[in-house]
Design a protein around this motif. Structure first.
Motif, PDB file in Angstrom:
ATOM      1  N   PRO A 135      -6.440  13.144  11.168  1.00  0.00           N
ATOM      2  CA  PRO A 135      -7.700  12.313  12.008  1.00  0.00           C
ATOM      3  C   PRO A 135      -7.308  11.730  13.429  1.00  0.00           C
ATOM      4  CG  PRO A 135      -6.752  10.877  10.293  1.00  0.00           C
ATOM      5  CD  PRO A 135      -6.044  12.259  10.065  1.00  0.00           C
ATOM      6  N   PHE A 136      -5.901  11.741  13.570  1.00  0.00           N
ATOM      7  CA  PHE A 136      -5.535  11.031  15.009  1.00  0.00           C
ATOM      8  C   PHE A 136      -5.256  12.205  15.977  1.00  0.00           C
ATOM      9  CE2 PHE A 136      -1.844  11.587  11.965  1.00  0.00           C
ATOM     10  CZ  PHE A 136      -1.165  12.431  12.547  1.00  0.00           C
ATOM     11  N   SER A 137      -5.572  13.401  15.746  1.00  0.00           N
ATOM     12  CA  SER A 137      -5.413  14.383  16.707  1.00  0.00           C
ATOM     13  C   SER A 137      -6.849  15.077  16.831  1.00  0.00           C
ATOM     14  CB  SER A 137      -4.504  15.419  16.340  1.00  0.00           C
ATOM     15  OG  SER A 137      -4.267  16.438  17.139  1.00  0.00           O
ATOM     16  N   SER A 138      -6.882  15.715  18.247  1.00  0.00           N
ATOM     17  CA  SER A 138      -8.082  16.498  18.420  1.00  0.00           C
ATOM     18  C   SER A 138      -7.617  17.980  19.061  1.00  0.00           C
ATOM     19  CB  SER A 138      -9.147  15.966  19.547  1.00  0.00           C
ATOM     20  OG  SER A 138      -8.416  15.591  20.529  1.00  0.00           O
ATOM     21  N   ASP A 139      -6.256  18.280  18.924  1.00  0.00           N
ATOM     22  CA  ASP A 139      -5.718  19.621  19.421  1.00  0.00           C
ATOM     23  C   ASP A 139      -4.494  19.931  18.592  1.00  0.00           C
ATOM     24  OD1 ASP A 139      -4.993  21.664  20.893  1.00  0.00           O
ATOM     25  OD2 ASP A 139      -4.391  20.429  22.383  1.00  0.00           O
ATOM     26  N   VAL A 140      -4.947  20.433  17.308  1.00  0.00           N
ATOM     27  CA  VAL A 140      -3.804  20.845  16.334  1.00  0.00           C
ATOM     28  C   VAL A 140      -3.574  22.503  16.720  1.00  0.00           C
ATOM     29  CG1 VAL A 140      -3.535  21.341  13.948  1.00  0.00           C
ATOM     30  CG2 VAL A 140      -4.226  19.206  14.700  1.00  0.00           C
ATOM     31  N   GLN A 141      -2.388  22.882  16.936  1.00  0.00           N
ATOM     32  CA  GLN A 141      -2.070  24.158  17.223  1.00  0.00           C
ATOM     33  C   GLN A 141      -1.167  25.004  16.049  1.00  0.00           C
ATOM     34  OE1 GLN A 141      -1.045  24.542  21.299  1.00  0.00           O
ATOM     35  NE2 GLN A 141      -2.690  23.595  22.127  1.00  0.00           N
ATOM     36  N   HIS A 142      -1.158  26.072  15.987  1.00  0.00           N
ATOM     37  CA  HIS A 142      -0.262  26.909  15.198  1.00  0.00           C
ATOM     38  C   HIS A 142       0.972  27.492  16.082  1.00  0.00           C
ATOM     39  CE1 HIS A 142      -1.517  30.559  17.653  1.00  0.00           C
ATOM     40  NE2 HIS A 142      -2.655  30.222  17.601  1.00  0.00           N
ATOM     41  N   GLU A 143       2.177  27.350  15.612  1.00  0.00           N
ATOM     42  CA  GLU A 143       3.305  28.066  15.887  1.00  0.00           C
ATOM     43  C   GLU A 143       4.174  28.822  14.966  1.00  0.00           C
ATOM     44  OE1 GLU A 143       5.727  25.115  17.966  1.00  0.00           O
ATOM     45  OE2 GLU A 143       4.383  24.342  19.030  1.00  0.00           O
ATOM     46  N   ALA A 144       3.969  30.333  14.899  1.00  0.00           N
ATOM     47  CA  ALA A 144       4.503  31.083  14.027  1.00  0.00           C
ATOM     48  C   ALA A 144       6.034  31.095  14.313  1.00  0.00           C
ATOM     49  CB  ALA A 144       4.131  32.471  14.205  1.00  0.00           C
ATOM     50  N   GLU A 145       6.770  30.996  13.345  1.00  0.00           N
ATOM     51  CA  GLU A 145       8.439  31.090  13.477  1.00  0.00           C
ATOM     52  C   GLU A 145       8.998  31.780  12.234  1.00  0.00           C
ATOM     53  OE1 GLU A 145      10.010  27.547  14.672  1.00  0.00           O
ATOM     54  OE2 GLU A 145       8.305  26.708  15.661  1.00  0.00           O
ATOM     55  N   ILE A 151      13.996  19.791   7.185  1.00  0.00           N
ATOM     56  CA  ILE A 151      13.666  20.780   8.053  1.00  0.00           C
ATOM     57  C   ILE A 151      14.149  20.533   9.388  1.00  0.00           C
ATOM     58  CG2 ILE A 151      11.881  22.245   8.964  1.00  0.00           C
ATOM     59  CD1 ILE A 151      10.924  20.175   6.108  1.00  0.00           C
ATOM     60  N   VAL A 152      15.186  21.264   9.994  1.00  0.00           N
ATOM     61  CA  VAL A 152      15.637  21.220  11.253  1.00  0.00           C
ATOM     62  C   VAL A 152      14.876  22.284  12.193  1.00  0.00           C
ATOM     63  CG1 VAL A 152      17.408  20.772  12.981  1.00  0.00           C
ATOM     64  CG2 VAL A 152      17.663  20.314  10.531  1.00  0.00           C
ATOM     65  N   ALA A 153      14.030  21.868  13.144  1.00  0.00           N
ATOM     66  CA  ALA A 153      13.270  22.486  14.012  1.00  0.00           C
ATOM     67  C   ALA A 153      14.057  22.716  15.342  1.00  0.00           C
ATOM     68  CB  ALA A 153      11.840  22.502  14.087  1.00  0.00           C
ATOM     69  N   VAL A 154      13.721  23.922  15.961  1.00  0.00           N
ATOM     70  CA  VAL A 154      14.338  24.034  17.444  1.00  0.00           C
ATOM     71  C   VAL A 154      13.250  24.322  18.318  1.00  0.00           C
ATOM     72  CG1 VAL A 154      15.725  25.656  18.812  1.00  0.00           C
ATOM     73  CG2 VAL A 154      16.445  25.217  16.287  1.00  0.00           C
ATOM     74  N   GLY A 155      12.996  23.737  19.149  1.00  0.00           N
ATOM     75  CA  GLY A 155      11.875  23.748  20.271  1.00  0.00           C
ATOM     76  C   GLY A 155      12.349  24.612  21.758  1.00  0.00           C
ATOM     77  N   ARG A 156      11.326  25.182  22.219  1.00  0.00           N
ATOM     78  CA  ARG A 156      11.467  25.912  23.422  1.00  0.00           C
ATOM     79  C   ARG A 156      12.600  27.055  23.288  1.00  0.00           C
ATOM     80  NH1 ARG A 156      11.178  20.308  26.777  1.00  0.00           N
ATOM     81  NH2 ARG A 156       9.033  19.754  25.924  1.00  0.00           N
ATOM     82  N   ASN A 157      12.591  27.738  22.185  1.00  0.00           N
ATOM     83  CA  ASN A 157      13.769  28.562  22.133  1.00  0.00           C
ATOM     84  C   ASN A 157      13.178  30.196  22.357  1.00  0.00           C
ATOM     85  OD1 ASN A 157      16.464  29.428  21.419  1.00  0.00           O
ATOM     86  ND2 ASN A 157      15.794  30.009  19.325  1.00  0.00           N
ATOM     87  N   TYR A 158      12.020  30.188  23.066  1.00  0.00           N
ATOM     88  CA  TYR A 158      11.500  31.567  23.762  1.00  0.00           C
ATOM     89  C   TYR A 158      11.061  30.973  25.206  1.00  0.00           C
ATOM     90  CZ  TYR A 158      11.280  33.825  18.933  1.00  0.00           C
ATOM     91  OH  TYR A 158      11.637  34.330  17.725  1.00  0.00           O
ATOM     92  N   ALA A 159      11.432  31.712  26.039  1.00  0.00           N
ATOM     93  CA  ALA A 159      11.378  31.445  27.386  1.00  0.00           C
ATOM     94  C   ALA A 159       9.813  31.596  27.629  1.00  0.00           C
ATOM     95  CB  ALA A 159      11.956  32.388  28.551  1.00  0.00           C
ATOM     96  N   ALA A 160       8.991  32.490  27.193  1.00  0.00           N
ATOM     97  CA  ALA A 160       7.700  32.560  27.544  1.00  0.00           C
ATOM     98  C   ALA A 160       6.944  31.596  26.755  1.00  0.00           C
ATOM     99  CB  ALA A 160       7.135  34.069  26.903  1.00  0.00           C
ATOM    100  N   HIS A 161       7.128  30.948  25.845  1.00  0.00           N
ATOM    101  CA  HIS A 161       6.573  29.871  25.125  1.00  0.00           C
ATOM    102  C   HIS A 161       6.895  28.283  25.974  1.00  0.00           C
ATOM    103  CE1 HIS A 161       5.082  26.866  22.478  1.00  0.00           C
ATOM    104  NE2 HIS A 161       6.335  26.253  21.999  1.00  0.00           N
ATOM    105  N   THR A 178      13.307  28.386  13.906  1.00  0.00           N
ATOM    106  CA  THR A 178      13.959  28.999  15.022  1.00  0.00           C
ATOM    107  C   THR A 178      13.195  29.090  16.196  1.00  0.00           C
ATOM    108  OG1 THR A 178      13.492  31.060  14.263  1.00  0.00           O
ATOM    109  CG2 THR A 178      15.481  30.421  13.401  1.00  0.00           C
ATOM    110  N   GLY A 179      12.112  28.488  16.405  1.00  0.00           N
ATOM    111  CA  GLY A 179      11.336  28.405  17.676  1.00  0.00           C
ATOM    112  C   GLY A 179      10.166  29.485  17.406  1.00  0.00           C
ATOM    113  N   THR A 180       9.119  29.277  18.524  1.00  0.00           N
ATOM    114  CA  THR A 180       8.035  30.015  18.312  1.00  0.00           C
ATOM    115  C   THR A 180       7.903  30.969  19.767  1.00  0.00           C
ATOM    116  OG1 THR A 180       5.440  30.033  17.773  1.00  0.00           O
ATOM    117  CG2 THR A 180       6.223  28.344  19.179  1.00  0.00           C
ATOM    118  N   PRO A 181       7.315  32.260  19.523  1.00  0.00           N
ATOM    119  CA  PRO A 181       6.917  33.064  20.842  1.00  0.00           C
ATOM    120  C   PRO A 181       5.684  32.320  21.572  1.00  0.00           C
ATOM    121  CG  PRO A 181       7.107  34.220  18.555  1.00  0.00           C
ATOM    122  CD  PRO A 181       7.107  33.046  18.253  1.00  0.00           C
ATOM    123  N   ALA A 182       5.492  32.930  22.525  1.00  0.00           N
ATOM    124  CA  ALA A 182       4.304  32.640  23.329  1.00  0.00           C
ATOM    125  C   ALA A 182       2.928  32.914  22.615  1.00  0.00           C
ATOM    126  CB  ALA A 182       4.225  33.429  24.718  1.00  0.00           C
ATOM    127  N   GLY A 183       1.998  32.139  22.895  1.00  0.00           N
ATOM    128  CA  GLY A 183       0.624  32.485  22.533  1.00  0.00           C
ATOM    129  C   GLY A 183      -0.013  31.543  21.659  1.00  0.00           C
TER     130      GLY A 183
END
Length: 265
Positions: free
Chosen positions: A111-121, A68-78, A232-237
């Motif tokens: 267990p090694f994180s306390s801030d897991v977040q969603h990113e719809a793509e 899986i090849v992912a792209v970061g910061r592909n939405y300016a608002a995010h 392909t990256g995630t929108p803001a939010g």
């Protein structure tokens, strides 16, 4: 055409895993029927004659990609919401195949994180082996599109500076519910809800770099194989997930990918 990968719940075929063509109105799950296919879905589908109502099967991740090849910061608002600059070239990273889960599986809070977040793509599924694909021929190597959630341990991402653990932990790449092979991806609504609350909303037309540029750029460096996935990256939010949450990624023309968050056992 919607292509799913599924296992049969009951009967003589119980436990068997195969691909199938999904027919019916996605807004009315009770109307959906899955027609089993023989072999892999690349090329002209060959149906076996076996059909199942959606309730008779368990939907699995629609592909088992080699990478899986992912792209970061592909939405300016995010990029802005996290205090980041827009990169001069596509910012790419890997998620391992072991991160992939399907629409009926749970996201296990690491267990090694306390801030897991969603990113719809929006996810692109590659249909044939390719390398150094010109932008004007990218459509020839795409099999279809599906929903993805680039689940991220944000505190680990910020603390460690590189993203392997933050974005590659087990269950951090939900995909599904199926692959849509006949879709114009240029301007699709992308949303994410958590426990029914709208968190993310955007459109694929707001990508800084479109799918032809992304696939061409990635394939300059590496051979892409059938079933490989590009995120392909995630929108803001983007925002936090907690144990017990239900997170749903919906993309216009495809459907909805829903997963629950559990504590890693």
């Amino acid at each position: 055409m919607r292509i799913a990968r599924f296992s049969v719940r009951e009967g003589d075929a119980a436990g068997s895993v195969t691909f199938g063509v999904v027919e019916g109105d996605a807004a009315q799950p009770e109307s959906l029927v899955v027609h089993a296919m023989a072999g892999h879905p690349f090329g002209a589908p060959q149906l076996t004659g076996e059909s199942y109502r959606l309730g008779q099967v368990r939907l699995l991740t629609p592909m088992l990609p080699s990478k899986i090849v992912a792209v970061g910061r592909n939405y300016a608002a995010h990029a802005a919401e996290l205090g980041n600059q827009v990169p001069e070239v596509p910012l790419t990273f890997f998620k391992p195949s072991t991160a992939v889960i399907g629409p009926t599986e749970s996201i296990a809070y690491p267990p090694f994180s306390s801030d897991v977040q969603h990113e719809a793509e929006l996810a692109v599924v590659i249909g044939r082996m390719c390398r150094e694909v010109p932008q004007d021929r990218v459509s020839e190597v795409i099999f279809g599109y599906t929903c993805a959630n680039d689940v991220t341990a944000r505190d680990v991402q910020q603390r460690e500076g590189q993203w392997a653990r933050a974005k590659g932990f087990d269950t951090s790449c939900p995909l599904g519910p199926w692959i849509e092979t006949e879709l114009d991806p240029s301007d699709l609504a992308i949303t994410c809800t958590v426990n029914g609350e709208l968190r993310q909303t955007g459109r694929s037309s707001l990508m800084l770099r479109g799918i032809p540029e992304l696939v061409s750029h990635i394939s300059e460096a590496m051979t892409l194989l059938p079933g490989d996935v590009i995120l392909t990256g995630t929108p803001a939010g983007v925002g936090p997930l907690n144990v017990g949450d239900e997170v749903a990624v919906s993309i216009e023309g495809i459907g909805t990918l829903t997963n629950r968050v559990i504590k890693r056992g």
